[in-house]
Design a protein around this motif. Structure first.
Motif, short mmCIF file in Angstrom:
data_model
loop_
_atom_site.label_atom_id
_atom_site.label_comp_id
_atom_site.label_asym_id
_atom_site.label_seq_id
_atom_site.Cartn_x
_atom_site.Cartn_y
_atom_site.Cartn_z
N LEU A 12 0.83 -1.21 0.00
CA LEU A 12 0.00 0.00 0.00
C LEU A 12 0.86 1.26 0.00
CD1 LEU A 12 -2.96 -0.82 2.42
CD2 LEU A 12 -2.87 -0.99 -0.07
N ARG A 13 1.95 1.24 0.76
CA ARG A 13 2.84 2.40 0.77
C ARG A 13 3.45 2.65 -0.60
NH1 ARG A 13 4.16 0.51 6.02
NH2 ARG A 13 6.03 -0.58 5.30
N LYS A 14 3.75 1.56 -1.30
CA LYS A 14 4.32 1.71 -2.64
C LYS A 14 3.26 2.18 -3.64
CE LYS A 14 7.28 -0.62 -5.99
NZ LYS A 14 8.03 -1.86 -6.33
N LEU A 15 2.05 1.68 -3.52
CA LEU A 15 0.98 2.04 -4.45
C LEU A 15 0.51 3.48 -4.24
CD1 LEU A 15 -1.24 -1.18 -4.39
CD2 LEU A 15 0.04 -0.31 -6.35
N PHE A 16 0.34 3.87 -2.99
CA PHE A 16 -0.24 5.18 -2.70
C PHE A 16 0.79 6.27 -2.47
CE2 PHE A 16 -3.89 2.51 -1.75
CZ PHE A 16 -4.95 3.27 -2.20
N GLY A 31 2.17 15.36 -6.01
CA GLY A 31 2.05 14.77 -4.69
C GLY A 31 1.26 13.48 -4.61
N VAL A 32 0.98 12.88 -5.76
CA VAL A 32 0.13 11.68 -5.81
C VAL A 32 0.90 10.54 -6.45
CG1 VAL A 32 -1.95 10.71 -6.89
CG2 VAL A 32 -2.04 12.95 -5.81
N GLY A 33 0.63 9.32 -5.98
CA GLY A 33 1.30 8.14 -6.50
C GLY A 33 0.50 7.40 -7.55
N HIS A 34 0.66 6.09 -7.57
CA HIS A 34 0.08 5.26 -8.63
C HIS A 34 -1.44 5.21 -8.58
CE1 HIS A 34 0.47 2.25 -11.76
NE2 HIS A 34 -0.32 1.42 -11.10
#
Length: 364
Positions: A235-239, A324-327
């Motif tokens: 989740l940390r990697k995705l978000f 500021g947003v991830g995947h």
């Protein structure tokens, strides 16, 4: 005297022979006993027991996940494949295609389905192998194969043309749908997609459960357990760098960690590079409006080498880089994704009113 001596000798000799046999048998038994209690044998039995126990635990977890999350939509039988989908709202059709390892609930928990259903007829599919849709082993489920399946499903439910949004691996399916069936796709919205082959070490490790026999053993035993342990890290990697929103708590983790869904995800990891390689030169054939959106801090995909490059190649595309947003841009910036949908739909309407789009023939 001699007779007694001979008899005594024979008796003694026979006794020695019997004792020798007994000692030999005892030694053999001892060696056999030691072999059964050797560290290697004990470790093998322990591993087999652990695998059997984990298989039982995973089976129970799968049954519980499916009891807690029954199908909420409808089913279609398309060429022998049972496909699950949810439909909400009325208006122009909007099709949502989720990413690898996900399912309908990803879009539902994001709030995008509810938001879009105010003005669109929203159709969300569980892609093959995810949620409650089947993924027969007789088919290699490339993006092209899935696009053909989705196209047939949309025809079945009376959709003639739609705006199609794909997230991550779903973006590859959306692009394939636009290339193979352009008459069906009025506009495309591509979120956090992967379009050009690059070196990806994670693809190799993620593909393991798709390997026949060994992969089957993994996904019924250790893979679901490892998945639960690694879920917070994933989740940390995705978000990341955005925090995981509380609304994502409604996502059914247990459904995502079922052996069948793990196989689907691993297979798509293995297909990621070949699919991107096959499609890389075709994007210029897309003639419908294309809205591209991605998080600038995506830790899964390099958006400069993927989304930005795609935008540079497609003349009629727009590109929204969300800071500021991830995947998981549809979860972290739902309003921005909704704006991209509206923009693509508006351009589709303007294009339809001024030009007659000549579709390209579907190619393999």
């Amino acid at each position: 005297m001699l007779r007694c001596t001979m008899l005594d000798w024979e008796a003694l000799n026979g006794s020695d022979m019997r004792m020798g046999i007994v000692r030999t048998v005892r030694k053999s038994t001892a060696r056999s006993s030691r072999s059964w209690t050797s560290p290697l044998v004990l470790a093998t039995f322990a591993a087999a027991g652990a695998l059997a126990a984990s298989a039982v635990i995973n089976r129970q977890a799968t049954q519980k996940a499916e009891r807690d999350n029954p199908p909420t939509g409808r089913f279609l039988d398309i060429e022998g494949v049972r496909l699950h989908y949810v439909e909400r709202g009325t208006g122009e059709p909007l099709v949502l295609l989720h990413g690898n390892g996900s399912m309908i609930q990803d879009f539902e928990t994001s709030g995008l389905v509810e938001l879009a259903a105010r003005t669109y007829r929203v159709i969300v599919f569980d892609r093959p192998g995810y949620g409650y849709s089947e993924r027969p082993r007789s088919t290699v489920w490339t993006a092209d194969a899935q696009a053909d399946l989705i196209h047939a499903a949309l025809q079945r439910i009376g959709v003639k043309q739609a705006t199609v949004l794909g997230h991550s691996w779903g973006a590859s399916v959306a692009v394939a749908l636009g290339l193979r069936h352009p008459e069906m796709v009025g506009s495309l919205v591509l979120a956090s997609g992967y379009y050009y082959p690059t070196l990806r070490a994670d693809v190799v490790t993620a593909s393991g459960p798709a390997v026949p026999i060994l992969g089957d053993l993994m996904r019924y035993t250790v893979s679901p357990l490892l998945g639960r342990m690694m879920w917070p890290l994933l989740l940390r990697k995705l978000f990341g760098p955005s925090p995981t929103p509380t609304k994502f708590d409604g996502f059914p983790v247990g459904m995502a960690l079922r052996p069948s869904q793990i196989r689907a995800g691993a297979a798509e990891s293995a297909l990621l590079l070949p699919d991107a390689f096959a499609a890389r030169a075709k994007y210029v054939r897309l003639k419908m409006p294309v809205a591209i959106i991605a998080g600038e801090e995506d830790r899964i995909v390099d958006i400069d080498r993927q989304s930005q490059r795609l935008h540079d190649e497609i003349a009629q595309s727009t590109f929204d880089r969300v800071p500021g947003v991830g995947h998981m841009v549809h979860q972290s910036a739902t309003e921005r994704v909704m704006a991209a949908i509206d923009l693509a739909s508006e351009k589709q309407t303007r294009t339809a009113s001024t030009d007659k789009v000549v579709p390209f023939a579907a190619k393999g």
